[in-house]
Design an enzyme around this catalytic site. Structure first.
Site, PDB file in Angstrom:
ATOM      1  CD  GLU A   1      13.413 -28.334  -9.625  1.00 24.57           C
ATOM      2  OE1 GLU A   1      12.229 -28.117  -9.335  1.00 24.57           O
ATOM      3  OE2 GLU A   1      14.319 -28.374  -8.778  1.00 24.57           O
TER       4      GLU A   1
ATOM      5  CG  ASP B   1       2.296 -30.937  -9.463  1.00 25.69           C
ATOM      6  OD1 ASP B   1       1.687 -30.478  -8.486  1.00 25.69           O
ATOM      7  OD2 ASP B   1       3.534 -31.092  -9.483  1.00 25.69           O
TER       8      ASP B   1
END
Length: 249
Positions: free
Chosen positions: A13, A214
Site C-alpha cells: 500500500e 473489493d
C-alpha cells in the site's frame, strides 16, 4: 519546517515512496521501521502500521511522540460498502467511526467514550487530497478487469474495525445497521478510525484516502495481492506525490 507522516498498513500500500525519499534515514522504534527524509521540499516520515486498530494507534502515537510529526495522512485499500462504490474507486474520508465499538448502554453505540461517534478529518488536508486524487485516478485500474467502468472519487464516512468483512452477509448486515442509525459508510477497513482518534487527542491534522480493493463480500480475497501491487500501490504513489506538491513550503 512542518513534518508530514504518510502511514499505510502494508508494504504494497506504501508503493515506492521509500525509494523516492531524498536523504533517507531508517530508524527502528517500537517494533517498527520508520523512514525519514525529504520529498518535494517536504520533511517526511514514512511508516507501516500493520493491520488493525491497536497497531495503527501505536504507530501513530510513535510518529507523534518520537518523530514529532505535525500532520498525518493514511493511504491504503478498503472494502467498498456504500451504494455505487466499486472496485478501483477511491474513497476520501471526511469522517470515521469504529463499527465494532459498543459501550452501550453507558454510551451510544459506536461512540468512543470521550469522543463523538463520528470523528472528522482535517478539512484543509482533505481538500488537498481531493485535488491530488485526480492524479491517481488518471492511472485507471492498470489492466485490472474486475470492473469495466473508469474509477471514481467518493467522499464521506469510512467505518473501521478489528474484523475483516469478507462475506456478503456480513457486509450487508453492517451497512444496514449503520444506515438505520444515519451513518452511510462508503467503505470499511481496519485502521483509520483509530488513527483519527489518536490525532484528535493530540490536536493533529489527519486525512485519509483509500482505494477500493473489493466489495467486502465473498469475493474479498480474489486477486487482492495483484490489485494492491498493480493498482493501489501505484495510485498511492501518484496521490502522495501530488499531495506533497500542494503542501505549503
Amino acid at each position: 519546517m512542518t513534518v508530514t507522516a504518510i502511514l499505510s498498513a502494508l508494504p504494497q500500500e506504501q508503493g515506492s515512496l521509500v525509494q523516492a525519499l531524498q536523504n533517507p534515514e531508517r530508524i527502528e522504534h517500537a517494533g517498527r521501521s520508520f523512514w525519514r527524509g525529504q520529498l518535494h521540499g517536504q520533511l517526511l516520515v514514512l511508516a507501516l502500521s500493520g493491520i488493525g486498530k491497536v497497531a495503527a494507534a501505536s504507530t501513530s502515537a510513535s510518529l507523534i511522540e518520537r518523530f514529532g510529526v505535525q500532520r498525518l495522512v493514511f493511504t491504503g485499500v478498503a472494502g467498498g460498502l456504500g451504494a455505487g462504490v466499486q472496485v478501483g474507486d477511491v474513497v476520501l474520508a471526511r469522517e470515521f467511526l469504529q463499527h465494532d465499538m459498543d459501550a452501550s448502554p453507558l454510551f451510544a453505540r459506536w461512540q468512543v467514550p470521550g469522543h463523538a461517534v463520528r470523528m472528522a478529518c482535517d478539512e484543509s488536508l482533505t481538500a488537498m487530497l481531493s485535488i491530488a486524487a485526480s492524479h491517481g485516478l488518471a492511472l485507471g485500474n492498470a489492466g485490472f478487469d474486475h470492473e469495466k467502468t473508469p474509477p471514481r472519487l467518493h467522499q464521506g464516512l469510512i467505518a473501521s474495525g478489528d474484523r475483516f468483512v469478507s462475506t456478503a452477509a456480513a457486509s450487508q448486515q453492517l451497512r444496514q445497521e449503520l444506515l438505520a442509525a444515519g451513518h452511510d459508510a462508503l467503505a470499511v477497513e481496519m485502521e483509520g478510525a483509530a488513527v483519527a482518534q489518536v490525532c484528535h487527542e493530540h490536536g493533529l491534522p489527519f486525512a485519509a484516502i483509500r482505494t477500493i480493493s473489493d466489495r467486502a463480500d465473498d469475493s474479498a480475497h480474489v486477486d487482492f495481492t495483484h490489485f494492491v501491487r498493480h493498482v493501489a500501490g501505484p495510485r498511492a504513489d501518484a496521490i502522495v506525490h501530488a499531495f506533497l506538491r500542494l503542501l505549503p513550503k
